[in-house]
Design a protein around this motif. Structure first.
Motif, PDB file in Angstrom:
ATOM      1  N   GLY A  86     -96.186 -72.843 -14.456  1.00  0.00           N
ATOM      2  CA  GLY A  86     -97.532 -72.467 -14.123  1.00  0.00           C
ATOM      3  C   GLY A  86     -97.205 -71.286 -13.359  1.00  0.00           C
ATOM      4  O   GLY A  86     -97.956 -70.504 -12.775  1.00  0.00           O
ATOM      5  N   VAL A  87     -95.951 -70.532 -13.632  1.00  0.00           N
ATOM      6  CA  VAL A  87     -95.548 -69.190 -12.987  1.00  0.00           C
ATOM      7  C   VAL A  87     -95.335 -68.418 -14.424  1.00  0.00           C
ATOM      8  O   VAL A  87     -94.955 -68.754 -15.162  1.00  0.00           O
ATOM      9  N   ASP A  88     -95.695 -67.033 -13.862  1.00  0.00           N
ATOM     10  CA  ASP A  88     -95.685 -66.109 -15.019  1.00  0.00           C
ATOM     11  C   ASP A  88     -94.312 -65.380 -15.063  1.00  0.00           C
ATOM     12  O   ASP A  88     -93.645 -65.121 -13.669  1.00  0.00           O
ATOM     13  N   ASP A  89     -93.881 -65.117 -15.999  1.00  0.00           N
ATOM     14  CA  ASP A  89     -92.514 -64.568 -16.147  1.00  0.00           C
ATOM     15  C   ASP A  89     -92.112 -63.323 -15.949  1.00  0.00           C
ATOM     16  O   ASP A  89     -91.212 -62.608 -16.489  1.00  0.00           O
ATOM     17  N   ASP A  90     -93.329 -62.503 -15.515  1.00  0.00           N
ATOM     18  CA  ASP A  90     -93.036 -60.908 -15.483  1.00  0.00           C
ATOM     19  C   ASP A  90     -93.885 -60.592 -14.161  1.00  0.00           C
ATOM     20  O   ASP A  90     -94.965 -61.230 -13.568  1.00  0.00           O
ATOM     21  N   LEU A  91     -93.626 -59.280 -13.787  1.00  0.00           N
ATOM     22  CA  LEU A  91     -94.665 -58.694 -12.644  1.00  0.00           C
ATOM     23  C   LEU A  91     -95.987 -58.716 -13.460  1.00  0.00           C
ATOM     24  O   LEU A  91     -96.248 -58.525 -14.742  1.00  0.00           O
TER      25      LEU A  91
ATOM     26  N   THR B 233     -93.909 -87.156 -26.619  1.00  0.00           N
ATOM     27  CA  THR B 233     -92.534 -86.896 -26.749  1.00  0.00           C
ATOM     28  C   THR B 233     -91.579 -88.064 -26.197  1.00  0.00           C
ATOM     29  O   THR B 233     -90.440 -88.147 -26.673  1.00  0.00           O
ATOM     30  N   GLY B 234     -92.366 -88.923 -25.475  1.00  0.00           N
ATOM     31  CA  GLY B 234     -91.466 -89.972 -24.901  1.00  0.00           C
ATOM     32  C   GLY B 234     -90.542 -89.349 -23.865  1.00  0.00           C
ATOM     33  O   GLY B 234     -89.589 -90.183 -23.518  1.00  0.00           O
ATOM     34  N   ILE B 235     -90.656 -88.482 -23.425  1.00  0.00           N
ATOM     35  CA  ILE B 235     -89.789 -87.847 -22.400  1.00  0.00           C
ATOM     36  C   ILE B 235     -90.478 -87.903 -20.891  1.00  0.00           C
ATOM     37  O   ILE B 235     -91.746 -87.622 -20.879  1.00  0.00           O
ATOM     38  N   SER B 236     -89.952 -89.024 -20.138  1.00  0.00           N
ATOM     39  CA  SER B 236     -90.634 -88.954 -18.734  1.00  0.00           C
ATOM     40  C   SER B 236     -90.365 -88.067 -17.837  1.00  0.00           C
ATOM     41  O   SER B 236     -90.997 -87.737 -16.745  1.00  0.00           O
ATOM     42  N   ASP B 237     -89.026 -87.359 -17.881  1.00  0.00           N
ATOM     43  CA  ASP B 237     -88.711 -86.177 -16.825  1.00  0.00           C
ATOM     44  C   ASP B 237     -89.747 -84.857 -16.969  1.00  0.00           C
ATOM     45  O   ASP B 237     -89.327 -84.049 -17.591  1.00  0.00           O
ATOM     46  N   ILE B 238     -91.047 -85.079 -16.682  1.00  0.00           N
ATOM     47  CA  ILE B 238     -91.807 -83.790 -16.781  1.00  0.00           C
ATOM     48  C   ILE B 238     -91.981 -83.050 -15.378  1.00  0.00           C
ATOM     49  O   ILE B 238     -92.524 -83.943 -14.538  1.00  0.00           O
ATOM     50  N   SER B 239     -91.785 -82.116 -14.995  1.00  0.00           N
ATOM     51  CA  SER B 239     -92.065 -81.369 -13.834  1.00  0.00           C
ATOM     52  C   SER B 239     -93.176 -80.120 -14.122  1.00  0.00           C
ATOM     53  O   SER B 239     -93.189 -79.687 -15.120  1.00  0.00           O
ATOM     54  N   ILE B 240     -93.470 -79.665 -12.934  1.00  0.00           N
ATOM     55  CA  ILE B 240     -94.579 -78.429 -12.922  1.00  0.00           C
ATOM     56  C   ILE B 240     -93.901 -77.262 -12.065  1.00  0.00           C
ATOM     57  O   ILE B 240     -93.755 -77.601 -11.071  1.00  0.00           O
ATOM     58  N   ALA B 241     -93.657 -76.191 -12.747  1.00  0.00           N
ATOM     59  CA  ALA B 241     -93.360 -75.338 -11.945  1.00  0.00           C
ATOM     60  C   ALA B 241     -94.286 -74.394 -11.374  1.00  0.00           C
ATOM     61  O   ALA B 241     -95.205 -74.081 -12.259  1.00  0.00           O
ATOM     62  N   MET B 242     -94.544 -73.998 -10.044  1.00  0.00           N
ATOM     63  CA  MET B 242     -95.683 -73.337  -9.682  1.00  0.00           C
ATOM     64  C   MET B 242     -95.035 -72.560  -8.471  1.00  0.00           C
ATOM     65  O   MET B 242     -93.982 -72.822  -7.962  1.00  0.00           O
ATOM     66  N   PRO B 243     -95.961 -71.504  -8.259  1.00  0.00           N
ATOM     67  CA  PRO B 243     -95.432 -70.887  -6.964  1.00  0.00           C
ATOM     68  C   PRO B 243     -95.533 -71.521  -5.681  1.00  0.00           C
ATOM     69  O   PRO B 243     -96.235 -72.275  -5.507  1.00  0.00           O
ATOM     70  N   GLU B 244     -94.602 -71.174  -5.098  1.00  0.00           N
ATOM     71  CA  GLU B 244     -94.476 -71.906  -3.545  1.00  0.00           C
ATOM     72  C   GLU B 244     -95.781 -72.139  -2.780  1.00  0.00           C
ATOM     73  O   GLU B 244     -96.212 -73.112  -2.145  1.00  0.00           O
ATOM     74  N   SER B 245     -96.511 -70.900  -2.876  1.00  0.00           N
ATOM     75  CA  SER B 245     -97.704 -70.813  -2.056  1.00  0.00           C
ATOM     76  C   SER B 245     -98.798 -71.809  -2.587  1.00  0.00           C
ATOM     77  O   SER B 245     -99.483 -72.465  -1.823  1.00  0.00           O
TER      78      SER B 245
ATOM     79  N   GLY C 139     -97.952 -86.040  -5.604  1.00  0.00           N
ATOM     80  CA  GLY C 139     -97.244 -87.181  -6.467  1.00  0.00           C
ATOM     81  C   GLY C 139     -96.789 -86.558  -7.854  1.00  0.00           C
ATOM     82  O   GLY C 139     -96.321 -87.369  -8.676  1.00  0.00           O
ATOM     83  N   MET C 140     -96.879 -85.327  -8.090  1.00  0.00           N
ATOM     84  CA  MET C 140     -96.039 -84.657  -9.190  1.00  0.00           C
ATOM     85  C   MET C 140     -94.842 -84.228  -8.950  1.00  0.00           C
ATOM     86  O   MET C 140     -94.681 -83.841  -7.942  1.00  0.00           O
ATOM     87  N   ASN C 141     -94.010 -84.234 -10.182  1.00  0.00           N
ATOM     88  CA  ASN C 141     -93.029 -83.675  -9.965  1.00  0.00           C
ATOM     89  C   ASN C 141     -92.795 -81.829 -10.004  1.00  0.00           C
ATOM     90  O   ASN C 141     -92.962 -81.345 -10.960  1.00  0.00           O
ATOM     91  N   MET C 142     -92.846 -81.507  -8.601  1.00  0.00           N
ATOM     92  CA  MET C 142     -93.104 -80.400  -8.417  1.00  0.00           C
ATOM     93  C   MET C 142     -91.884 -79.359  -8.325  1.00  0.00           C
ATOM     94  O   MET C 142     -90.870 -79.820  -7.663  1.00  0.00           O
ATOM     95  N   VAL C 143     -91.683 -78.172  -9.161  1.00  0.00           N
ATOM     96  CA  VAL C 143     -90.632 -77.231  -8.871  1.00  0.00           C
ATOM     97  C   VAL C 143     -91.209 -75.679  -8.156  1.00  0.00           C
ATOM     98  O   VAL C 143     -92.164 -75.536  -8.758  1.00  0.00           O
ATOM     99  N   LYS C 144     -90.903 -75.949  -7.035  1.00  0.00           N
ATOM    100  CA  LYS C 144     -91.509 -74.702  -6.136  1.00  0.00           C
ATOM    101  C   LYS C 144     -90.830 -73.382  -6.283  1.00  0.00           C
ATOM    102  O   LYS C 144     -89.493 -73.352  -5.919  1.00  0.00           O
TER     103      LYS C 144
END
Lengths: 324, 430
Positions: B154-159, B186-198, B207-212
């Motif tokens: 959920g983060v954009d990879d450019d300015l 996919t049967g893959i259980s390790d799913i995380s969501i990347a989002m801006p810290e704010s 409860g979600m696997n968050m990557v800040k």
């Protein structure tokens, strides 16, 4: 078909921080101004003539070499002007005009253009000019003789020559404040220590020179001179005396920091600077020359490509299998 | 354009834009009379193609170029093919484009519908490639990849880009559905969501696997997320997928959810358009819409010698025509005024060290660029870590001599990959 606009197509990135070689060189020249203007006030119009001739002839040599070698004329990047002003700062005010022109020829053509121009020079071009000139016409670089016709209201002795020939008792003739404020005999741009430091700090803040090199160079000077001074205070002068005389400060802020000939990684910059400082003092205290800055910087320029291989581990290199 | 600060002692820190509070709904661009579809396969005039000028295609029909083709493009409307021609992209990438005249009556190809009840990765790959967000279904379906982690970004990879952040906040309640669907596919259980810290404070993500992810520029690049947050080591020259981590944009995940809910592929792509003055407009356009339709609809003007940037200012690509179609992964379009375009130069490196100091991967860029300028690509890769580059573009951004370093790096990588694939082809032919 509709009339279509033509668009500019190129590869990323589409932004630039706006910096350029021109801006960098203009800033270096601005930083060199306080020390140069003081030199002109101290030594009169002759000094102004030397500086102007040095800048002008350096630019002319570059333009001429560009023309002969059928390459685009590059003097608009002010690189030759920077070499010219720094070279001029290291000359005595009374040097004859032909020596200035010969010197800038050596700087620009031998020191830089034959290696491929900007960025390709293995040694600091201004230092090459000074080294060749001072070897060829040693008499012009005897500052006491050069400035014999001037009247000064302070001790009219070149501090380093006096130290070499008469021993450290002459150190008492110079107070550190007067050395710092430019009350000494020497080259046009090297006498006003406070001005050089001011310019150096400006360049460091603007990010146009790498502070690690300057700090390490000064640390090398102070450290080595201090050891000598502690071992035998009667024979060797104090570190602050070495720091404020000769080309030392010019070396720390304008010569050793020349971008193409100095390292870019942290550890190499520290090694490079410290070695420069150590060599300067070794040449002064043990070697034959009163001022070792020029040869010390030539030496560190020589080892620069080798030590700059010490660099941080690249992303993903090294320990790939280990657990983080 | 962000300029160098007066104090150059500290290295510049570029911050990514955050999505504006209370974003407006995107403006919907009407379906244009003529669409352009891009198919990632070379047009070979010596072979007989399956599809010809004048053929009718239904909405949702997959267009294959040849009998043994693996690549396809899904037609977003029903219409008539009026032209088939080769297309050249970045680094000489060849593709084929189709021009499609939209029909007034819309016939729908419903092949996917029968599989939509039982989500699995093979049918998803067969029917849903190229839906908005461009989900990496091919990589996920390829069992050779051994992917064990999925990151929904959920983060954009450019300015300047904010499309993914917008979608993450706007459709935050659907994110849990997306996670469940991806797990089922996919049967893959390790799913995380990347989002801006704010954004991590929002209760919807509890409860979600968050990557800040921090909001400075390079932190949001996939390789950086992988190393800093997932504890997976980066190996030079390998993609994240090869390391077992699959990045899927939030738009792709949401499109999958929508496609399975509606039992039909979806085509509405959300794009943020930034005009010359920096004004952002979010639009929703059907994949295949020529971008000039978007510009005329929202009143953005382009002039001679302007630059149309697809993607962000540091990693994007430039379009050469207003007929460039909307692509599944086109999150952002920036119009740069002709007067704002910085020039590059043919000066040599002056060894100022700005690139070395700013490089997040510690690549010795000053030496590397000398090798690349001399076409010594193999030496550059062997001794000066060409493949450690994570392609952030910062080296060119700060280069005092204005050398197009990033372009040299990508060219070097491209040439080496080409040589490798040539050797493989030769070995196969022997």
């Amino acid at each position: 078909m509709f009339k279509q606009n033509k668009f500019t197509v190129s590869h990323a990135p589409f932004w630039h921080d706006g910096d350029s070689i021109n801006t960098m060189n203009l800033n270096i020249m601005a930083a060199a101004l306080p020390a140069t203007l003081f030199g002109v006030m101290q030594f009169g119009m002759a000094a102004l003539g030397v500086i102007c001739l040095s800048i002008a002839s350096a630019m002319a040599w570059e333009a001429l070499f560009n023309f002969i070698s059928k390459r685009p004329i590059t003097i608009h990047d002010y690189n030759a002007a920077v070499i010219g002003i720094i070279f001029g700062m290291m000359l005595p005010a009374t040097i004859p005009w032909w020596a200035v022109i010969t010197g800038t020829f050596v700087c620009i053509v031998v020191g830089q253009q034959i290696f491929g121009g900007i960025g390709a020079n293995p040694f600091n071009p201004a230092i090459i000019g000074i080294a060749i000139l001072s070897l060829s016409w040693k008499i012009f670089f005897d500052f006491d003789a050069a400035l014999v016709n001037y009247q000064f209201d302070f001790t009219a002795l070149s501090p380093l020559d006096a130290l070499k020939h008469q021993g450290p008792e002459v150190v008492g003739l110079f107070t550190l404040t007067s050395l710092l404020m430019g009350n000494q005999i020497g080259a046009i741009g090297s006498v006003f220590g406070a001005g050089i430091i001011l310019g150096g700090i400006y360049l460091i803040i603007r990010g146009y020179i790498r502070w690690e090199v300057s700090v390490a160079y000064i640390a090398g000077i102070i450290f080595t001179a201090l050891i000598f001074n502690m071992v035998d205070p009667v024979k060797y002068a104090s570190p602050m005396f070495h720091l404020l005389t000769g080309y030392t400060l010019l070396g720390a802020f304008f010569l050793a920091t020349e971008s193409s000939t100095s390292p870019v990684n942290i550890i190499p910059m520290i090694i490079y600077g410290i070695m420069g400082g150590v060599m300067t003092i070794l040449i002064r205290n043990i070697g034959a020359y009163p001022d070792g800055t020029v040869y010390a910087i030539l030496l560190i320029n020589l080892i620069n490509p080798l030590i700059d291989k010490i660099r941080p581990k690249t992303f993903g290199k090294g320990c790939n299998q280990c657990v983080k | 354009m962000i300029k160098r600060s007066f104090i150059g002692l500290t290295k510049p820190k570029l911050m990514c834009d955050l999505v504006e509070p209370g974003p407006k709904e995107p403006e919907s661009i009407p379906i244009p009379p003529r669409m352009i579809l891009l198919l990632n396969e070379t047009l070979d005039s010596t072979r007989e193609s399956l599809i010809k000028k004048g053929d009718m295609v239904k909405k949702g029909e997959r267009i294959f170029l040849y009998k043994d083709s693996q690549e396809y493009v899904t037609s977003p409307v029903s219409g008539t093919i009026t032209s088939i021609a080769p297309f050249t992209g970045d680094f000489g990438a060849v593709a084929t484009y189709f021009i499609l005249e939209t029909n007034t009556t819309q016939d729908i190809d419903s092949n996917f519908t029968e599989f939509a009840g039982t989500p699995d990765i093979v049918t998803a790959d067969r029917y849903l490639r190229g839906i908005p967000g461009n989900p990496p279904l091919k990589q996920l379906a390829d069992s050779a990849n051994k992917i064990n982690k999925i990151v929904i970004t959920g983060v954009d990879d450019d300015l300047m880009c904010t499309t993914r952040q917008y979608l993450l906040t706007r459709f935050r309640d659907d994110i849990s559905k997306a996670t469940a669907l991806l797990r089922q596919l996919t049967g893959i259980s390790d799913i995380s969501i990347a989002m801006p810290e704010s954004m991590a404070k929002l209760s919807a993500f509890n409860g979600m696997n968050m990557v800040k992810v921090a909001s400075d520029y390079v932190s949001s690049l996939p390789q950086m997320i992988m190393v800093n947050h997932l504890g997976v080591n980066f190996v030079p020259g390998k993609t994240c997928e090869e390391m077992g981590v699959c990045f899927i944009s939030v738009e792709a995940a949401l499109s999958l959810v929508k496609a399975y809910a509606e039992k039909l592929p979806v085509y509405e792509k959300i794009i943020t358009v930034i005009d010359k003055k920096g004004k952002k407009t979010r639009v929703s356009a059907i994949i295949g819409t020529p971008i000039h339709r978007i510009f005329t609809h929202i009143g953005v003007e382009t002039g001679e010698k302007d630059r149309i940037i697809i993607g962000g200012p540091l990693r994007g690509t430039a379009a050469y025509t207003l007929y460039h179609p909307v692509q599944p992964d086109m999150d952002n379009i920036i119009i740069q005024d002709a007067n704002d375009i910085p020039l590059i130069s043919d000066y040599p490196c002056i060894n100022c060290g700005n690139c070395v100091r700013i490089c997040p991967a510690n690549v010795p860029v000053n030496i590397l660029v000398r090798y690349l300028e001399a076409n010594l690509y193999q030496d550059a890769a062997d001794s000066y870590d060409l493949f450690s580059c994570i392609e952030c573009g910062l080296c060119s951004y700060v280069c005092t001599a204005k050398i197009p370093i990033f372009q040299y790096i990508r060219l070097g990588k491209h040439e080496l990959t080409k040589i490798d694939s040539d050797i493989e082809t030769e070995a196969e032919n022997v």
